[in-house]
Motif scaffolding. Structure first.
Motif, PDB file in Angstrom:
ATOM      1  N   PRO A 143     -14.715  35.017  57.513  1.00  0.00           N
ATOM      2  CA  PRO A 143     -15.521  34.035  58.349  1.00  0.00           C
ATOM      3  C   PRO A 143     -15.321  34.571  59.677  1.00  0.00           C
ATOM      4  N   LYS A 144     -16.027  34.102  60.730  1.00  0.00           N
ATOM      5  CA  LYS A 144     -16.133  34.481  61.981  1.00  0.00           C
ATOM      6  C   LYS A 144     -14.917  33.761  62.832  1.00  0.00           C
ATOM      7  N   ASP A 145     -14.632  32.542  62.230  1.00  0.00           N
ATOM      8  CA  ASP A 145     -13.655  31.928  62.992  1.00  0.00           C
ATOM      9  C   ASP A 145     -12.862  30.981  62.024  1.00  0.00           C
ATOM     10  N   ILE A 235     -26.886  38.072  62.134  1.00  0.00           N
ATOM     11  CA  ILE A 235     -28.080  38.884  63.075  1.00  0.00           C
ATOM     12  C   ILE A 235     -27.595  38.820  64.510  1.00  0.00           C
ATOM     13  N   ALA A 236     -26.849  37.960  64.996  1.00  0.00           N
ATOM     14  CA  ALA A 236     -26.529  38.004  66.170  1.00  0.00           C
ATOM     15  C   ALA A 236     -25.189  39.092  66.312  1.00  0.00           C
ATOM     16  N   GLY A 237     -24.534  39.499  65.495  1.00  0.00           N
ATOM     17  CA  GLY A 237     -23.543  40.100  65.407  1.00  0.00           C
ATOM     18  C   GLY A 237     -24.114  41.749  65.518  1.00  0.00           C
ATOM     19  N   ILE A 238     -25.070  41.822  64.562  1.00  0.00           N
ATOM     20  CA  ILE A 238     -25.566  43.359  64.660  1.00  0.00           C
ATOM     21  C   ILE A 238     -26.577  43.716  65.935  1.00  0.00           C
ATOM     22  N   CYS A 239     -26.946  42.664  66.626  1.00  0.00           N
ATOM     23  CA  CYS A 239     -27.990  42.718  67.741  1.00  0.00           C
ATOM     24  C   CYS A 239     -27.014  42.501  68.821  1.00  0.00           C
ATOM     25  N   ASN A 240     -25.814  41.900  68.813  1.00  0.00           N
ATOM     26  CA  ASN A 240     -25.018  41.693  69.966  1.00  0.00           C
ATOM     27  C   ASN A 240     -25.893  40.978  70.988  1.00  0.00           C
ATOM     28  N   THR A 241     -26.244  39.762  70.423  1.00  0.00           N
ATOM     29  CA  THR A 241     -27.306  39.077  71.440  1.00  0.00           C
ATOM     30  C   THR A 241     -27.379  37.633  70.539  1.00  0.00           C
ATOM     31  N   THR A 242     -27.488  36.641  71.568  1.00  0.00           N
ATOM     32  CA  THR A 242     -27.585  35.382  71.045  1.00  0.00           C
ATOM     33  C   THR A 242     -29.233  35.265  70.173  1.00  0.00           C
ATOM     34  N   ILE A 243     -29.491  34.400  69.205  1.00  0.00           N
ATOM     35  CA  ILE A 243     -30.720  34.565  68.500  1.00  0.00           C
ATOM     36  C   ILE A 243     -31.531  33.044  68.513  1.00  0.00           C
ATOM     37  N   VAL A 253     -32.128  20.713  57.504  1.00  0.00           N
ATOM     38  CA  VAL A 253     -30.616  20.170  57.242  1.00  0.00           C
ATOM     39  C   VAL A 253     -29.941  21.242  56.973  1.00  0.00           C
ATOM     40  N   GLY A 254     -30.362  22.361  56.238  1.00  0.00           N
ATOM     41  CA  GLY A 254     -29.365  23.306  55.971  1.00  0.00           C
ATOM     42  C   GLY A 254     -28.608  24.069  57.220  1.00  0.00           C
ATOM     43  N   VAL A 255     -29.728  24.124  58.250  1.00  0.00           N
ATOM     44  CA  VAL A 255     -29.294  24.672  59.724  1.00  0.00           C
ATOM     45  C   VAL A 255     -28.262  23.647  60.188  1.00  0.00           C
ATOM     46  N   GLN A 256     -28.672  22.283  60.449  1.00  0.00           N
ATOM     47  CA  GLN A 256     -27.716  21.346  61.151  1.00  0.00           C
ATOM     48  C   GLN A 256     -26.376  21.414  60.346  1.00  0.00           C
ATOM     49  N   TRP A 257     -26.526  21.359  59.092  1.00  0.00           N
ATOM     50  CA  TRP A 257     -25.246  21.428  58.240  1.00  0.00           C
ATOM     51  C   TRP A 257     -24.245  22.443  58.676  1.00  0.00           C
ATOM     52  N   ALA A 258     -25.184  23.913  58.670  1.00  0.00           N
ATOM     53  CA  ALA A 258     -24.105  24.778  58.893  1.00  0.00           C
ATOM     54  C   ALA A 258     -23.812  25.048  60.650  1.00  0.00           C
ATOM     55  N   LEU A 259     -24.640  24.520  61.421  1.00  0.00           N
ATOM     56  CA  LEU A 259     -24.038  24.419  62.799  1.00  0.00           C
ATOM     57  C   LEU A 259     -22.846  23.250  63.131  1.00  0.00           C
ATOM     58  N   LYS A 260     -22.910  22.183  62.047  1.00  0.00           N
ATOM     59  CA  LYS A 260     -21.827  21.381  62.078  1.00  0.00           C
ATOM     60  C   LYS A 260     -20.536  22.102  61.387  1.00  0.00           C
ATOM     61  N   SER A 264     -18.706  28.230  64.637  1.00  0.00           N
ATOM     62  CA  SER A 264     -18.686  29.510  65.190  1.00  0.00           C
ATOM     63  C   SER A 264     -20.269  29.992  65.299  1.00  0.00           C
ATOM     64  N   THR A 265     -21.395  29.204  64.570  1.00  0.00           N
ATOM     65  CA  THR A 265     -22.509  29.693  64.562  1.00  0.00           C
ATOM     66  C   THR A 265     -23.369  29.392  65.941  1.00  0.00           C
ATOM     67  N   ARG A 266     -22.753  28.235  66.674  1.00  0.00           N
ATOM     68  CA  ARG A 266     -23.119  27.732  67.602  1.00  0.00           C
ATOM     69  C   ARG A 266     -23.409  28.742  68.937  1.00  0.00           C
ATOM     70  N   ASP A 267     -22.367  29.491  68.970  1.00  0.00           N
ATOM     71  CA  ASP A 267     -22.344  30.590  69.912  1.00  0.00           C
ATOM     72  C   ASP A 267     -23.341  31.915  69.573  1.00  0.00           C
ATOM     73  N   SER A 268     -23.774  31.589  68.417  1.00  0.00           N
ATOM     74  CA  SER A 268     -24.882  32.715  68.056  1.00  0.00           C
ATOM     75  C   SER A 268     -26.415  32.263  68.423  1.00  0.00           C
ATOM     76  N   VAL A 269     -26.429  30.901  68.187  1.00  0.00           N
ATOM     77  CA  VAL A 269     -27.819  30.488  68.380  1.00  0.00           C
ATOM     78  C   VAL A 269     -27.996  29.876  69.761  1.00  0.00           C
TER      79      VAL A 269
END
Length: 458
Positions: A143-145, A235-243, A253-260, A264-269
């Motif tokens: 994982p990232k965090d 995608i954020a990691g290989i592009c070195n930028t937020t997406i 609901v999948g995206v919201q579940w992932a963000l919750k 760590s995904t909140r810093d990527s999006v």
């Protein structure tokens, strides 16, 4: 739980459509001209007494598609006609998903080349779930965090679901990477083929990749969400930028579940566009979207106030975690309620990140863009695109006050899209979903998947 491979079944479905049936008993004729029906019977073995009813509906759909191919049903000729016909399509709780597909075809919403069209789309690599993505992020994301939920899929499998077009520049040209997330029953390659995959390459600010999730997002959403969470950070990691992230239907609901549960995904999006979302589930089809069949785990989890939905919305999950632009349509035939102030797609802003919630009929009352747009129709709605552009080019979510609404409201579809895109968006998504849901098979349980420990302990 039973799983079936779509790659094997879909060509049989298309073969059945392409073959003219003799003028005799419809089900028998379909068996004589193609092994699709017999193969489908084997697939639906677990459905018991309702199998024949499902087969009859599928056979009606095959017959209607043959009629289109043979010129017996005239497709609509204008976008105005298309949206008018869409307003007469029954909702999923009334007709079931196959019934909705039959309505779309018999009301002229399938182009005459529908068989060739579906064959071409499904044979393209854009729907691949086994992609080679050899670039590694600079730091580990699996994982990232330590605060992230655990993965139970291998990193190789998670990465393979991400489709990166050859034209993708990895942020090197200043374009923001955009991750496209599909809804129930389809890969993203199909879902966005006639809309965002066509529009985004023409911009100077966005560059799209997408997810083709195994089992077409029909299994436990907690399984599906792992692919979304990993893709955001990858995608954020290989592009070195937020997406940016765009999701339709269940994808939200999948995206919201992932963000919750993967913080760590909140810093990527940096921006998230939610289309036809069911953050509060749907009141339609308390048993299944497909009556007595196709009651997959993901379908059960999207029931209004299911345990999954209750868990998602608890502890601040009913509020956005990143700047979010939610767009929805009142007459949505799949998600209800979808009208303000109780729209399922509405998110709160308890975390103070910025949210805009837009029902298109209220944004453009009495105007073309505020007319009848069904569930998938928001993918071609001009308000949707205008809010996406605004969100990508400004801080925070999309804001109607910054948009030339007179110009936007006067259009029926997004500039750059044509009638074929309107028809393709609606018919391709539904027909693919029908095949994928039926082949997935019956879940065999009236209970939705249990909430995983990491969510129960939060």
């Amino acid at each position: 739980m039973r799983y079936f491979r779509s790659a094997a079944l879909f060509p049989l479905f298309l073969s059945a459509l392409a073959t003219s049936a003799p003028a005799s008993n419809a089900v028998v004729a379909a068996r004589d001209t193609s092994n699709f029906i017999s193969r489908l019977e084997n697939t639906l073995e677990g459905l018991g007494s309702i199998t024949k009813g499902v087969l009859q509906e599928v056979d009606l759909l095959i017959g209607a598609l043959r009629d289109v191919a043979e010129g017996k049903i005239d497709p609509v000729k204008t976008t105005e006609e298309a949206l008018g016909s869409l307003s007469n399509v029954r909702n999923a709780s009334e007709a079931g998903l196959v019934g909705v597909a039959i309505d779309l075809v018999t009301k002229g919403l399938a182009p005459k080349n529908i068989v060739d069209l579906l064959t071409g789309i499904n044979e393209e690599s854009i729907n691949s779930m086994n992609n080679s993505n050899p670039i590694d992020p600079q730091t580990s994301i699996y994982p990232k965090d330590s605060t992230d939920a655990p993965y139970d899929q291998t990193e190789e499998d998670l990465r393979a679901a991400i489709y990166i077009p050859e034209s993708f520049k990895y942020g090197a040209d200043g374009k923001r990477p955009i991750l496209l997330v599909p809804g129930t029953g389809d890969p993203a390659g199909v879902s966005y083929y006639f809309n965002f995959e066509k529009l985004i390459p023409e911009t100077d600010f966005a560059d799209a990749v997408w997810l083709n999730i195994p089992q077409n997002s029909l299994t436990d959403i907690q399984f599906t969400t792992q692919y979304i969470a990993y893709a955001m950070n990858y995608i954020a990691g290989i592009c070195n930028t937020t997406i940016g992230v765009i999701a339709t239907s269940q994808g939200n609901v999948g995206v919201q579940w992932a963000l919750k549960y993967w913080p760590s995904t909140r810093d990527s999006v940096e921006d998230y566009l939610a289309l036809s979302a069911d953050f509060h589930g749907t009141l339609f089809a308390p048993e299944c979207l497909l009556p007595n069949a196709g009651c997959t785990p993901a379908v059960m989890q999207q029931q209004y106030e299911s345990e999954f939905i209750k868990t998602l919305r608890s502890d601040g999950g009913d509020s956005a975690y990143v700047p979010t632009t939610s767009v929805y349509s009142g007459p949505d035939e799949v998600v209800t309620p979808q009208t303000d102030p109780n729209a399922s797609a509405m998110l709160n802003d308890a975390h103070g990140v910025g949210v805009s919630n837009t029902q298109v009929q209220l944004a453009c009352p009495g105007m073309p863009a505020g007319g009848f747009y069904p569930h998938a129709g928001l993918l071609v709605n001009p308000i949707t695109w205008a809010l996406f552009v605004d969100a990508m080019t400004h801080e925070g979510p999309g804001n109607l006050s910054r948009i030339d609404m007179d110009s936007v409201c006067d259009r029926l579809v997004t500039k750059g899209l044509v009638l074929t895109d309107v028809l393709g968006t609606n018919i391709a998504i539904i027909l693919n979903s029908v095949v994928h849901i039926l082949e997935y098979g019956y879940h065999g349980s009236s209970e939705e998947p249990a909430i995983r420990d990491y969510a129960r302990q939060s």
